[in-house]
Design a protein around this motif. Structure first.
Motif, mmCIF file in Angstrom:
data_model
loop_
_atom_site.group_PDB
_atom_site.id
_atom_site.type_symbol
_atom_site.label_atom_id
_atom_site.label_comp_id
_atom_site.label_asym_id
_atom_site.label_seq_id
_atom_site.Cartn_x
_atom_site.Cartn_y
_atom_site.Cartn_z
ATOM 1 N N ALA B 168 -12.929 45.015 -2.270
ATOM 2 C CA ALA B 168 -13.012 44.698 -0.841
ATOM 3 C C ALA B 168 -13.294 43.213 -0.638
ATOM 4 O O ALA B 168 -12.664 42.551 0.190
ATOM 5 N N LEU B 169 -14.226 42.663 -1.420
ATOM 6 C CA LEU B 169 -14.570 41.247 -1.275
ATOM 7 C C LEU B 169 -13.388 40.366 -1.619
ATOM 8 O O LEU B 169 -13.150 39.343 -0.981
ATOM 9 N N THR B 170 -12.617 40.757 -2.652
ATOM 10 C CA THR B 170 -11.474 39.941 -3.049
ATOM 11 C C THR B 170 -10.433 39.897 -1.940
ATOM 12 O O THR B 170 -9.937 38.824 -1.584
ATOM 13 N N VAL B 171 -10.112 41.069 -1.360
ATOM 14 C CA VAL B 171 -9.118 41.102 -0.275
ATOM 15 C C VAL B 171 -9.618 40.288 0.919
ATOM 16 O O VAL B 171 -8.890 39.469 1.482
ATOM 17 N N PHE B 172 -10.875 40.485 1.292
ATOM 18 C CA PHE B 172 -11.452 39.754 2.415
ATOM 19 C C PHE B 172 -11.413 38.246 2.135
ATOM 20 O O PHE B 172 -11.073 37.445 3.012
ATOM 21 N N GLY B 173 -11.706 37.888 0.894
ATOM 22 C CA GLY B 173 -11.679 36.474 0.512
ATOM 23 C C GLY B 173 -10.295 35.866 0.663
ATOM 24 O O GLY B 173 -10.162 34.725 1.106
ATOM 25 N N VAL B 174 -9.256 36.616 0.323
ATOM 26 C CA VAL B 174 -7.901 36.080 0.456
ATOM 27 C C VAL B 174 -7.543 35.911 1.927
ATOM 28 O O VAL B 174 -6.951 34.898 2.322
ATOM 29 N N ILE B 175 -7.926 36.876 2.766
ATOM 30 C CA ILE B 175 -7.650 36.753 4.211
ATOM 31 C C ILE B 175 -8.321 35.496 4.755
ATOM 32 O O ILE B 175 -7.689 34.656 5.398
ATOM 33 N N LEU B 176 -9.615 35.354 4.462
ATOM 34 C CA LEU B 176 -10.364 34.216 4.990
ATOM 35 C C LEU B 176 -9.807 32.899 4.466
ATOM 36 O O LEU B 176 -9.688 31.926 5.203
ATOM 37 N N SER B 177 -9.433 32.886 3.183
ATOM 38 C CA SER B 177 -8.905 31.645 2.606
ATOM 39 C C SER B 177 -7.569 31.283 3.240
ATOM 40 O O SER B 177 -7.331 30.124 3.577
ATOM 41 N N THR B 178 -6.684 32.265 3.402
ATOM 42 C CA THR B 178 -5.402 32.000 4.045
ATOM 43 C C THR B 178 -5.650 31.362 5.410
ATOM 44 O O THR B 178 -5.021 30.362 5.763
ATOM 45 N N LEU B 179 -6.579 31.943 6.156
ATOM 46 C CA LEU B 179 -6.809 31.467 7.521
ATOM 47 C C LEU B 179 -7.392 30.058 7.555
ATOM 48 O O LEU B 179 -6.891 29.200 8.266
ATOM 49 N N HIS B 180 -8.455 29.812 6.773
ATOM 50 C CA HIS B 180 -9.062 28.486 6.969
ATOM 51 C C HIS B 180 -8.361 27.391 6.188
ATOM 52 O O HIS B 180 -8.347 26.250 6.624
ATOM 53 N N GLN B 181 -7.743 27.729 5.034
ATOM 54 C CA GLN B 181 -6.960 26.691 4.351
ATOM 55 C C GLN B 181 -5.854 26.205 5.284
ATOM 56 O O GLN B 181 -5.601 24.999 5.390
ATOM 57 N N SER B 182 -5.178 27.149 5.965
ATOM 58 C CA SER B 182 -4.090 26.743 6.852
ATOM 59 C C SER B 182 -4.627 26.058 8.108
ATOM 60 O O SER B 182 -4.047 25.083 8.577
ATOM 61 N N SER B 183 -5.761 26.554 8.638
ATOM 62 C CA SER B 183 -6.278 25.960 9.880
ATOM 63 C C SER B 183 -6.705 24.521 9.690
ATOM 64 O O SER B 183 -6.655 23.727 10.629
ATOM 65 N N LEU B 184 -7.139 24.162 8.480
ATOM 66 C CA LEU B 184 -7.521 22.767 8.259
ATOM 67 C C LEU B 184 -6.314 21.864 8.479
ATOM 68 O O LEU B 184 -6.439 20.757 8.996
ATOM 69 N N GLY B 185 -5.120 22.347 8.094
ATOM 70 C CA GLY B 185 -3.911 21.590 8.390
ATOM 71 C C GLY B 185 -3.592 21.643 9.873
ATOM 72 O O GLY B 185 -3.233 20.641 10.491
ATOM 73 N N ALA B 186 -3.771 22.841 10.454
ATOM 74 C CA ALA B 186 -3.434 23.025 11.861
ATOM 75 C C ALA B 186 -4.327 22.199 12.783
ATOM 76 O O ALA B 186 -3.954 21.927 13.920
ATOM 77 N N LEU B 187 -5.502 21.772 12.288
ATOM 78 C CA LEU B 187 -6.360 20.895 13.095
ATOM 79 C C LEU B 187 -5.563 19.696 13.590
ATOM 80 O O LEU B 187 -5.758 19.213 14.694
ATOM 81 N N PHE B 188 -4.657 19.222 12.721
ATOM 82 C CA PHE B 188 -3.930 17.987 13.028
ATOM 83 C C PHE B 188 -2.627 18.241 13.785
ATOM 84 O O PHE B 188 -1.938 17.308 14.150
#
Lengths: 349, 387
Positions: B168-188
């Motif tokens: 469960a933690l691994t799946v949740f970790g991938v969801i969260l990582s997908t979201l914030h790794q991409s959002s850091l780019g989307a900030l700009f």
């Protein structure tokens, strides 16, 4: 409750859940601004660069006195921007028709970049058209300053623990409290280069001026469309880049630009568990099948070995049996031979 | 190198660590007495400096090894990478913890950092998405790290309970990582007018997410390489045996994901029809980044994994990490405010660099303290084959 009644309620609940409210961030809806929103029209052809608006702004906002007084016009030799202690500045540019002046302050966007990017909702677009800032929730991330296409918000960089973002409020607090009837800068302008009024009226006024004096003005009302439209708009005799206003900003508001990225969020949250869970389940199944196959193979191999062993044993037994028979036969033969030889010896003796 | 009791504490590494920490503490006092203006070169036109570019953007991208390694092992069934999971989770956890730590220096009112989540959530902001995901992901990583801690402390019951949450933690970790790794780019994505067209793209979210994969994989390789010498005696037979396999496998993965990243870069260039900029000075800088730090490492990784050339792979991991840092700096500093005159551009002060070095030193020190004690490079004898 009867079954039919229950199903009816269930259906109603389902429809309510589906139609409830729209997720506004992710839809391509347009916002044309509050209908009675006010704004200011700045006419660069009327501005004489007297800096009286700067002085008035400083006074009504109770900002600290500047290093050089407001009647010192030499400060305009250098292009300036708004700062934490100056919400508005007037810049002087060399135009084709002589010096041209342009006042800079918050443009009070209809769909403000600062408000849409703020992660604590510190900015508010008010129905009167102003965009105001609430320091009581601000974390000081300065994303508003990064996002503002006009480089307006400034920051109290030298305050170690309680720095604020500082910018023009369109005198929203002073007007709301009845202290002022129009923004300080507008009332102070001696040349009527600034007009305060309803935004839609200002658009009409600006168009009428261009129509009446087409040779005096650029045929463009800056701010009508830029970045989704602003409540502070500009008329100019010089081209807009000449007076420091970028023409390449486009007409898309920041909330519209970022809605695509935001709309991905629920999809990732919804699809990833299914996809990754599926991959996990497939791999688990693969491992299980492999394990079963291995077990079956081991079983088969064991059976084979056992059968081979049995066959070998039988063969050995068979051979032993034969050997035994042969040995008996041999013994009998030898006994007979010995008996015969003994008989011969007796006869011979 | 390790701070064992029978050895002196005054080793060269420890002395350098002490110097960096001392300088960092002095700048910390200055930051919280004189304000950002007293220690940084930030100004109204340049509100974000290297504390965002390096500590936040690079920090998060380079900590991507956590979700890439754990999903490879637990979700994609690559069990031969199991011995690489714990070091990767530890690095990721320390990386994210340091990102949060460093933000306390950068934001004006660090005591309000919980506000976006608990007081006044600004849900239209991509920074809100980043904040929420990073907050949740630090929590996930902390939980994922606890088994090593519990094994060290001998708390078997708790350890076994947490191990049950792994999937469960691994799946949740991938969801969260997908979201914030991409959002850091989307900030700009919000600032097309301030970033040079070669680095601005509506696809910035995709670019940041895709590039985080080779970043994470390369960091696992690089970290394994750097850790090998000082902690060789801590590494058990399983770790040693699997080590080369992990490197070869990750090199293949990094090569493929870098190739994918290169393709997305090309798509972004073509989508905005920015080809004409390639002939300018900016274009040369862009080509250096894309050819020298994306295409080249992709090729070198491919050669390295094909010829089983571990040395080449290790050097390539360093090249890739540099490339990711270069990209994040290009987007957030070099190409940001490209249209302003050079007198109004930003260059970090030595104290900003000092704090960034301080933060990295804190991380390296925490890492050294943990791997010298807890079961990171080896399996705890009581829990062998218990996973």
């Amino acid at each position: 409750m009867k079954r039919r009644q229950f199903l009816g309620l269930l259906g109603a609940a389902g429809i309510t859940a589906t139609l409830g409210t729209k997720a506004q961030a992710a839809t391509g809806h347009t916002f044309d601004g509050y209908p009675d929103a006010k704004g200011v029209l700045f006419d660069s052809t009327r501005c004489i660069g007297c800096r009286k608006c700067e002085a008035a702004c400083n006074k009504v906002n109770k900002l600290p006195a500047p290093a050089k007084p407001f009647d010192d016009l030499k400060v305009m030799d250098k292009e300036r921007r708004t700062t934490a202690v100056a919400y508005t500045v007037v810049n002087k540019y060399a135009g084709k028709k002589g010096p041209a002046y342009r006042k800079l302050q918050c443009n009070h966007c209809q769909e403000p970049a600062c408000a849409s990017v703020c992660f604590v909702k510190a900015f508010t677009k008010n129905p009167d058209g102003s965009v105001t800032y609430d320091a009581s929730v601000c974390v000081g991330c300065r994303y508003c300053m990064v996002a503002c296409p006009f480089n307006v918000p400034a920051y109290e960089y030298n305050d170690p623990l309680t720095p604020r973002v500082m910018k023009c409020t369109l005198c929203h607090p002073q007007i709301a409290s009845g202290e002022l009837t129009a923004p300080g800068c507008v009332s102070a302008c001696p040349k009527e280069a600034l007009v305060y009024g309803k935004r839609k009226d200002l658009v009409e006024i600006a168009r009428a001026r261009i129509k009446r004096n087409p040779e005096r003005y650029q045929d463009h009302l800056y701010g009508e469309q830029e970045m989704g439209g602003t409540n502070w708009m500009y008329l100019s005799g010089e081209t807009f880049p000449t007076i420091g206003l970028r023409e390449d900003l486009g007409t898309t508001s920041v909330p519209t630009m970022t809605s695509g990225a935001l709309s991905v969020v629920p999809m990732v949250a919804a699809l990833w568990p299914a996809l990754l869970g599926g991959v996990w389940a497939m791999n688990k199944r693969k491992d299980k099948v492999a394990e079963e196959e291995q077990k079956a193979a081991v079983k088969a191999a064991k059976a084979e070995v056992r059968a081979e062993a049995a066959a070998k044993l039988a063969k050995e037994l068979d051979k032993a049996e034969k050997d035994k028979a042969q040995a008996i036969e041999r013994e009998v033969k030898r006994a007979l031979e010995e008996a015969a030889a003994a008989k011969k010896d007796e006869e011979g003796a | 190198m390790t701070t064992e009791n029978n050895k002196t504490l005054f080793t060269p590494v420890n002395i350098i660590t002490g110097i960096f920490l001392a300088i960092g503490l002095v700048i910390t006092v200055l930051r919280f007495t004189k304000g950002l203006g007293g220690v940084t070169n930030l100004d109204d036109n340049n509100p974000w400096g290297i504390w965002i570019s390096f500590d936040l953007l690079c920090g998060v991208a380079l900590a991507a090894g956590g979700y890439t390694t754990s999903s490879a092992c637990y979700l994609f069934g690559l069990k031969k990478y199991h011995s690489a999971v714990r070091p990767a989770i530890l690095t990721a956890f320390l990386g994210y913890a340091l990102v949060v730590f460093a933000l306390h220096y950068d934001v004006g009112r660090p005591y309000r950092l919980p506000y976006p989540i608990f007081v006044s959530p600004g849900t239209t902001s991509l920074l809100y998405e980043v904040g929420l995901c990073v907050f949740l992901y630090v929590t996930v990583l902390a939980i994922e790290f606890t088994p090593a801690l519990f094994e060290w402390l001998g708390m078997k019951g708790l350890r076994d309970k947490v191990m049950k949450l792994t999937l469960a933690l691994t799946v949740f970790g991938v969801i969260l990582s997908t979201l914030h790794q991409s959002s850091l780019g989307a900030l700009f994505v919000a600032v097309p007018s301030k970033i040079h067209p070669l680095w601005y793209s509506p696809y910035l979210a995709v670019l940041f997410f895709v590039s985080s994969i080779p970043a994470g994989l390369s960091m696992v390789i690089l970290e394994g390489t750097l850790a090998h010498k000082p902690w060789h005696h801590m590494m058990d037979a399983t770790y040693q045996e699997e080590h080369d396999g992990v490197i070869l496998g990750f090199a293949r993965g990094a090569s493929m994901s870098l190739a994918a990243y290169f393709c997305v870069k090309l798509v972004a260039l073509a989508y905005d029809n920015n080809w004409s900029y390639l002939a300018t000075g900016w274009g040369a800088w862009y080509l250096l980044e894309v050819l020298g730090f994306v295409a080249l490492p992709s090729l070198l990784y491919a050669i390295g994994s094909r010829e089983k050339n571990i040395t080449l792979i290790k050097w390539t991991s360093g090249l890739t990490v540099l490339g990711i840092i270069l990209n994040r700096f290009n987007v957030s500093i070099v190409a940001f405010n490209y249209n302003l005159p050079s007198s109004q551009r930003y260059f970090p002060s030595w104290m900003e660099i000092g704090i960034s070095i301080f933060v990295v030193t804190v991380g390296v020190t925490a890492y050294r303290l943990i791997v010298s004690r807890m079961p990171i490079f080896f399996e705890h004898p009581e829990y062998k084959d218990a996973h």
